[in-house]
Design a protein around this motif. Structure first.
Motif, PDB file in Angstrom:
ATOM      1  N   TYR A   1      17.164  80.865   7.306  1.00  0.00           N
ATOM      2  CA  TYR A   1      16.187  80.775   6.243  1.00  0.00           C
ATOM      3  C   TYR A   1      15.195  79.643   6.464  1.00  0.00           C
ATOM      4  N   ILE A   2      15.482  78.781   7.412  1.00  0.00           N
ATOM      5  CA  ILE A   2      14.588  77.663   7.709  1.00  0.00           C
ATOM      6  C   ILE A   2      13.249  78.181   8.222  1.00  0.00           C
ATOM      7  N   VAL A   3      13.275  79.205   9.069  1.00  0.00           N
ATOM      8  CA  VAL A   3      12.035  79.769   9.606  1.00  0.00           C
ATOM      9  C   VAL A   3      11.222  80.405   8.477  1.00  0.00           C
ATOM     10  N   LEU A   4      11.875  81.121   7.567  1.00  0.00           N
ATOM     11  CA  LEU A   4      11.173  81.715   6.440  1.00  0.00           C
ATOM     12  C   LEU A   4      10.541  80.634   5.566  1.00  0.00           C
ATOM     13  N   LEU A   5      11.261  79.560   5.327  1.00  0.00           N
ATOM     14  CA  LEU A   5      10.717  78.447   4.563  1.00  0.00           C
ATOM     15  C   LEU A   5       9.508  77.846   5.282  1.00  0.00           C
ATOM     16  N   ALA A   6       9.573  77.713   6.602  1.00  0.00           N
ATOM     17  CA  ALA A   6       8.446  77.178   7.372  1.00  0.00           C
ATOM     18  C   ALA A   6       7.223  78.096   7.278  1.00  0.00           C
ATOM     19  N   ILE A   7       7.438  79.414   7.263  1.00  0.00           N
ATOM     20  CA  ILE A   7       6.326  80.366   7.102  1.00  0.00           C
ATOM     21  C   ILE A   7       5.671  80.167   5.737  1.00  0.00           C
ATOM     22  N   LEU A   8       6.484  80.027   4.703  1.00  0.00           N
ATOM     23  CA  LEU A   8       5.950  79.827   3.350  1.00  0.00           C
ATOM     24  C   LEU A   8       5.209  78.501   3.234  1.00  0.00           C
ATOM     25  N   VAL A   9       5.726  77.445   3.850  1.00  0.00           N
ATOM     26  CA  VAL A   9       5.057  76.138   3.825  1.00  0.00           C
ATOM     27  C   VAL A   9       3.729  76.217   4.571  1.00  0.00           C
ATOM     28  N   ALA A  25      -2.923  86.186   5.723  1.00  0.00           N
ATOM     29  CA  ALA A  25      -2.654  86.735   7.057  1.00  0.00           C
ATOM     30  C   ALA A  25      -1.371  86.140   7.642  1.00  0.00           C
ATOM     31  N   ALA A  26      -1.158  84.845   7.417  1.00  0.00           N
ATOM     32  CA  ALA A  26       0.063  84.197   7.912  1.00  0.00           C
ATOM     33  C   ALA A  26       1.299  84.812   7.269  1.00  0.00           C
ATOM     34  N   LEU A  27       1.202  85.155   5.985  1.00  0.00           N
ATOM     35  CA  LEU A  27       2.322  85.800   5.296  1.00  0.00           C
ATOM     36  C   LEU A  27       2.502  87.245   5.754  1.00  0.00           C
ATOM     37  N   VAL A  28       1.397  87.974   5.903  1.00  0.00           N
ATOM     38  CA  VAL A  28       1.463  89.383   6.298  1.00  0.00           C
ATOM     39  C   VAL A  28       2.042  89.541   7.702  1.00  0.00           C
ATOM     40  N   VAL A  29       1.752  88.597   8.576  1.00  0.00           N
ATOM     41  CA  VAL A  29       2.311  88.638   9.939  1.00  0.00           C
ATOM     42  C   VAL A  29       3.701  88.010   9.965  1.00  0.00           C
ATOM     43  N   GLY A  30       3.863  86.877   9.304  1.00  0.00           N
ATOM     44  CA  GLY A  30       5.090  86.090   9.418  1.00  0.00           C
ATOM     45  C   GLY A  30       6.315  86.697   8.763  1.00  0.00           C
ATOM     46  N   ILE A  31       6.169  87.258   7.575  1.00  0.00           N
ATOM     47  CA  ILE A  31       7.341  87.773   6.862  1.00  0.00           C
ATOM     48  C   ILE A  31       7.938  89.000   7.556  1.00  0.00           C
ATOM     49  N   PRO A  32       7.151  90.011   7.948  1.00  0.00           N
ATOM     50  CA  PRO A  32       7.760  91.120   8.706  1.00  0.00           C
ATOM     51  C   PRO A  32       8.332  90.667  10.058  1.00  0.00           C
ATOM     52  N   LEU A  33       7.663  89.707  10.692  1.00  0.00           N
ATOM     53  CA  LEU A  33       8.175  89.172  11.953  1.00  0.00           C
ATOM     54  C   LEU A  33       9.527  88.501  11.738  1.00  0.00           C
ATOM     55  N   TRP A  34       9.650  87.771  10.626  1.00  0.00           N
ATOM     56  CA  TRP A  34      10.915  87.115  10.307  1.00  0.00           C
ATOM     57  C   TRP A  34      12.010  88.143  10.043  1.00  0.00           C
ATOM     58  N   TYR A 161       3.601  81.586  17.076  1.00  0.00           N
ATOM     59  CA  TYR A 161       3.134  81.998  15.749  1.00  0.00           C
ATOM     60  C   TYR A 161       2.494  80.819  15.014  1.00  0.00           C
ATOM     61  N   PHE A 162       3.215  79.697  14.939  1.00  0.00           N
ATOM     62  CA  PHE A 162       2.691  78.547  14.207  1.00  0.00           C
ATOM     63  C   PHE A 162       1.478  77.946  14.911  1.00  0.00           C
ATOM     64  N   TYR A 163       1.521  77.882  16.224  1.00  0.00           N
ATOM     65  CA  TYR A 163       0.387  77.353  16.978  1.00  0.00           C
ATOM     66  C   TYR A 163      -0.853  78.208  16.751  1.00  0.00           C
ATOM     67  N   ALA A 164      -0.706  79.538  16.772  1.00  0.00           N
ATOM     68  CA  ALA A 164      -1.848  80.439  16.598  1.00  0.00           C
ATOM     69  C   ALA A 164      -2.501  80.239  15.234  1.00  0.00           C
ATOM     70  N   PHE A 165      -1.718  80.126  14.174  1.00  0.00           N
ATOM     71  CA  PHE A 165      -2.324  79.975  12.849  1.00  0.00           C
ATOM     72  C   PHE A 165      -2.902  78.581  12.637  1.00  0.00           C
TER      73      PHE A 165
END
Length: 179
Positions: A1-9, A25-34, A161-165
């Protein structure tokens, strides 16, 4: 869940810095990826195999059936697990018959085993986690080549992912007013 929390932050920070489109866009890409990563992530548990079973599937549209191998286990906290045993191209697993044989042997000997598996259990969709590997009780799966490769590629995936955004945010005018 740490990665999901990092996506939300990350999405929250992008939103606060004036990038609502980039935040969404970060949520639309990140949550399905997670979700995909969480489904593929290996998990292991140690316990006693309490049963094995082979069931014939219902016929498909062409009338073909397959045999599905199930492995039942009770882990150390006495929680029951139901798993299937299929070959998996994702995990390069082509030894499901050996895994099933090892499970049957462990069941007859009543010995504790460690199973590595991936996937989710869903009674609504009749999904079962898939056994990837089986071995003697202990820390064996932690250092298997499959696990090391998966987590190595995971680090690359999430850092990218994080670097790109962050890079997109900086290139979209987030310099803070410096000339």
């Amino acid at each position: 869940y740490i990665v999901l929390l990092a996506i939300l932050v990350l999405a929250f920070i992008l939103w606060r810095r004036g990038g609502p489109v980039l935040s969404i866009a970060a949520l639309v890409v990140g949550i399905p990826l997670w979700f995909g990563w969480e489904y593929a992530r290996p998990t292991w548990t140690t316990g006693v195999i309490t049963g094995t079973e082979v069931r014939r599937s219902d016929p498909d549209a062409r009338g073909n059936t397959t045999d599905i191998e199930y492995i039942y286990m009770r882990n150390r906290s006495d929680r029951g697990l139901e798993l299937v045993n299929d070959d998996s191209w994702w995990w390069l697993k082509r030894n499901s018959e050996r895994v099933f044989n090892d499970a049957k042997t462990a069941q007859s000997r009543n010995t504790e085993m460690t199973l590595m598996w991936n996937g989710w259990r869903s009674t609504l969709f009749s999904w079962y986690p898939n056994v990837i590997a089986i071995g003697p009780a202990g820390s064996w799966p932690l250092w298997s080549m499959r696990t090391i490769t998966f987590y190595g590629l995971s680090v690359v995936l999430w850092l990218s992912y994080f670097y790109a955004f962050i890079k997109l945010r900086r290139s979209s005018g987030g310099s803070g007013g410096t000339p």
